[in-house]
Write a protein that holds these residues in place. Structure first.
Motif, PDB file in Angstrom:
ATOM      1  N   ARG A 106      93.282-103.213  53.892  1.00  0.00           N
ATOM      2  CA  ARG A 106      94.100-101.829  53.505  1.00  0.00           C
ATOM      3  C   ARG A 106      95.145-102.371  53.539  1.00  0.00           C
ATOM      4  O   ARG A 106      95.795-103.225  54.292  1.00  0.00           O
ATOM      5  N   TRP A 131      89.868-107.600  61.211  1.00  0.00           N
ATOM      6  CA  TRP A 131      89.065-106.359  61.154  1.00  0.00           C
ATOM      7  C   TRP A 131      87.493-106.400  61.356  1.00  0.00           C
ATOM      8  O   TRP A 131      87.057-105.547  62.082  1.00  0.00           O
ATOM      9  N   ARG A 135      85.673-104.164  63.865  1.00  0.00           N
ATOM     10  CA  ARG A 135      84.571-103.334  63.295  1.00  0.00           C
ATOM     11  C   ARG A 135      83.407-103.413  63.796  1.00  0.00           C
ATOM     12  O   ARG A 135      82.486-102.264  64.116  1.00  0.00           O
ATOM     13  N   THR A 316      89.375 -79.736  57.963  1.00  0.00           N
ATOM     14  CA  THR A 316      88.159 -79.425  57.463  1.00  0.00           C
ATOM     15  C   THR A 316      87.271 -78.169  57.910  1.00  0.00           C
ATOM     16  O   THR A 316      86.810 -77.302  57.067  1.00  0.00           O
ATOM     17  N   THR A 377      92.270 -92.951  48.675  1.00  0.00           N
ATOM     18  CA  THR A 377      92.280 -94.040  49.529  1.00  0.00           C
ATOM     19  C   THR A 377      92.636 -95.530  48.837  1.00  0.00           C
ATOM     20  O   THR A 377      92.665 -95.337  47.533  1.00  0.00           O
ATOM     21  N   ARG A 379      92.529 -99.812  48.511  1.00  0.00           N
ATOM     22  CA  ARG A 379      92.109-101.312  48.939  1.00  0.00           C
ATOM     23  C   ARG A 379      93.115-102.301  48.327  1.00  0.00           C
ATOM     24  O   ARG A 379      93.839-102.006  47.470  1.00  0.00           O
ATOM     25  N   PRO A 440      84.365 -87.901  50.670  1.00  0.00           N
ATOM     26  CA  PRO A 440      85.521 -87.672  51.832  1.00  0.00           C
ATOM     27  C   PRO A 440      85.815 -88.316  52.788  1.00  0.00           C
ATOM     28  O   PRO A 440      86.712 -88.574  53.519  1.00  0.00           O
ATOM     29  N   GLY A 442      85.285 -91.839  52.310  1.00  0.00           N
ATOM     30  CA  GLY A 442      85.672 -93.005  51.629  1.00  0.00           C
ATOM     31  C   GLY A 442      84.244 -93.573  51.441  1.00  0.00           C
ATOM     32  O   GLY A 442      83.128 -92.783  51.501  1.00  0.00           O
ATOM     33  N   ARG A 446      84.203-100.255  54.668  1.00  0.00           N
ATOM     34  CA  ARG A 446      85.382 -99.990  55.287  1.00  0.00           C
ATOM     35  C   ARG A 446      85.714 -98.329  54.940  1.00  0.00           C
ATOM     36  O   ARG A 446      86.750 -97.936  55.043  1.00  0.00           O
ATOM     37  N   CYS A 448      85.019 -94.308  56.675  1.00  0.00           N
ATOM     38  CA  CYS A 448      85.634 -93.674  58.003  1.00  0.00           C
ATOM     39  C   CYS A 448      84.377 -94.342  58.830  1.00  0.00           C
ATOM     40  O   CYS A 448      82.975 -93.762  58.738  1.00  0.00           O
ATOM     41  N   ALA A 450      83.666 -93.143  61.923  1.00  0.00           N
ATOM     42  CA  ALA A 450      83.801 -91.966  62.827  1.00  0.00           C
ATOM     43  C   ALA A 450      82.835 -90.731  61.996  1.00  0.00           C
ATOM     44  O   ALA A 450      82.902 -89.757  62.420  1.00  0.00           O
TER      45      ALA A 450
END
Ligand code: HEM
Length: 505
Positions: A106, A131, A135, A316, A377, A379, A440, A442, A446, A448, A450
């Motif tokens: 990103r 990353w 991750r 949200t 988003t 890349r 929403p 992504g 890669r 979200c 969470a």
């Protein structure tokens, strides 16, 4: 004979003309390759439209998407830097998933001040191998099992949200619900990521809440610095700009202190405990984990959870409540579902009950379709790549923009896209959803990290509010205005709801 002044004017005019021609030449990059672009402004390209906060970037994106070939692909310019805008869902699949090894990164800021370096440790701005390692270490803390262990912490905060909102409703004609959901997500993150009871409901000026307010205020100076950091990192370095203010030190100190207490064995089952457990867990990658999860990195990730989770989840919840207040029939259907779910679980709102409630899930998904907090988003290409079926050859460092809001509003995929219809997401209709048209959070490796946690948190808060009160719009005729601040879409003037307590009717 020309006088001195005339010579100066002539030189300035020549330099201006040369600069203008240079800019035109740079803005010819896409046209020379036969690729569409929207009209550009000399020097700026499209940056002024991309960074536009009001009404937000998504409207420019939709113009690009519907008028300039963006629903397939087209070119844009950030100042003179060419970027690619890809709205074709097949190509998106390649970028997000199939050819992910070409798009692992990103765009990131280069940070130079000591304070800002804390940001460089965050998962969201790490790239490449660093990353990947981070991750893989952090993914287990967002597994369904671990999320379930945080359910009771979230439920406690949601109960306070409801009590506070009803108390407000008993004293004033309407409630500013975005404000209340903001306090809810703030307290949830404070308890789950910093291990502290912030209680911003009792005290709006609580230190944690006040610092977060400063942190999330995006005035013109911060926006200007962001543009410079993104587009002219060298200038950022030369002037030794610092992006963040002293409020970042506050969060660092809170996380530092909590971390030292936890090391003494004091556990709460929150993100901090889970990160510490990952560091000491006895698996084959243990030694790598220890290096990647230094104390400094754990502190950074705690701050990241605040950055990434506060406004996104509060917006949200606000948008979903707005649509439910506007659509009383859907609201009552949802309430009926939740009452049934409670009956099946001995009168309690359990984790399983909430996670299995189909209409609750559908309502949130539909409002995330209409109002994705992150409208775009991107890349960064890391290896030479030809976009399949096109003559676009990407080089390492080239940026691809992926317009989430646009595909989620394309009538080709979503008939009557501006109408709130949760049924689109009920299990019986799910086969009608085209892939890569609802993202929403992504997509791909890669996406979200969470997502499950955010959905659980939002479901708990929404379910409790809908069971406790009937929601209606305070100003039925007021148009909902949107703005984008710090990259997140939110209601410009908040959302005012009338709450009628259910048990007092
Ligand atoms: C409704 C709430 C949320 C929405 C809509 C949302 C959306 C997103 C999106 C669109 C991305 C970029 C994905 C991509 O580029 O494919 C993202 C990344 C991320 N989000 Fe969320 N998010 C939400 C809540 C949260 C929360 C609560 C947290 C933390 C507790 C969080 C942590 C992150 C992180 C760490 C990343 C970067 C992941 C990486 O680079 O590997 N998000 N989110």
């Amino acid at each position: 004979m020309l006088g001195g002044v005339s010579v100066c004017v002539l030189v300035v005019a020549l330099v201006a003309a040369a600069a203008y021609l240079y800019s035109r030449w740079r803005h010819n990059y896409w046209a020379a390759r036969g690729i569409n672009t929207p009209p550009t402004l000399p020097f700026l390209g499209h940056i002024h439209k991309m960074m536009n906060m009001e009404p937000g970037r998504f409207l420019f994106d939709y113009e690009v998407y519907s008028k300039y070939g963006g629903s397939n692909y087209c070119g844009l310019y950030e100042f003179h830097k060419p970027t690619v805008f890809v709205g074709n869902t097949e190509l998106m699949k390649h970028i997000f998933v199939k050819d992910f090894d070409h798009f692992t990164d990103r765009r990131t800021f280069e940070f130079y001040s000591e304070r800002d370096k804390l940001i460089s440790e965050m998962l969201s701005v790490k790239n490449g191998k660093e990353w990947k390692v981070l991750r893989s270490i952090m993914s287990p803390i967002f597994s369904s099992g671990k999320i379930k262990s945080m359910f009771s912490l979230v439920t406690q905060v949601a109960d306070t949200l409801v009590t506070y909102s009803l108390e407000q409703a008993s004293k004033q004609p309407h409630v500013e619900i975005k404000d209340n959901f903001g306090r809810f997500t703030m307290d949830t993150i404070a308890t789950c990521a910093f291990g502290i009871n912030c209680n911003s409901f009792a005290n709006k000026n609580a230190e944690f809440a006040k610092n977060a307010d400063d942190f999330f205020t995006y005035g013109p100076l911060k926006t200007f610095k962001m543009i410079i950091a993104l587009s002219f990192p060298k200038i950022f370095k030369i002037f030794n700009f610092s992006f963040n203010g002293p409020e970042l030190d506050f969060f660092k100190n809170v996380a530092d202190q909590t971390l030292s207490i936890r090391k003494t064995g004091n556990k709460r089952g929150d993100f901090l405990d889970l990160l510490l457990e990952e560091r000491t867990s006895d698996n084959k990658e243990n030694s790598t984990n220890k290096q990647a999860l230094s104390d400094r990195s754990i502190v950074s990730q705690s701050i990241l959870f605040l950055v990434a989770g506060y406004d996104t989840t509060a917006s949200t919840l606000s948008f979903c409540s707005y649509e439910l207040a506007k659509n009383p029939r859907e609201q009552q259907r949802l309430r009926n579902e939740l009452i049934d779910v409670m009956k099946e679980n001995n009168g309690e709102l359990t984790y399983q009950g909430i996670m299995e409630a189909k209409l609750l899930n559908a309502c949130l998904n539909e409002s995330l379709r209409m109002y994705p907090p992150l409208s775009t988003t991107e890349r960064v290409c890391v290896k030479p790549y030809q976009l399949p079926g096109t003559n676009i050859h990407l080089k390492p460092g080239d940026i691809v923009q992926l317009p989430i809001w646009c595909v989620q509003h394309d009538p080709k995929y979503w008939p009557e896209p501006d109408t709130f219809r949760p049924d689109r997401f009920m299990p019986e209709n799910k086969n009608q959803i085209h892939s890569y048209t609802h993202m929403p959070f992504g997509m791909g490796p890669r996406n979200c990290i969470a997502m499950r946690f955010a959905l659980m948190e939002a479901k708990v808060a929404l379910a409790k509010m809908v069971l406790a009160a009937e929601m209606s719009l305070a100003n039925k005729d007021e148009e909902l205005k949107l703005v984008t601040g710090g990259g997140v879409m939110r209601p410009k003037n908040g959302i005012k709801l009338i709450l009628r307590p259910i048990n007092q009717q």
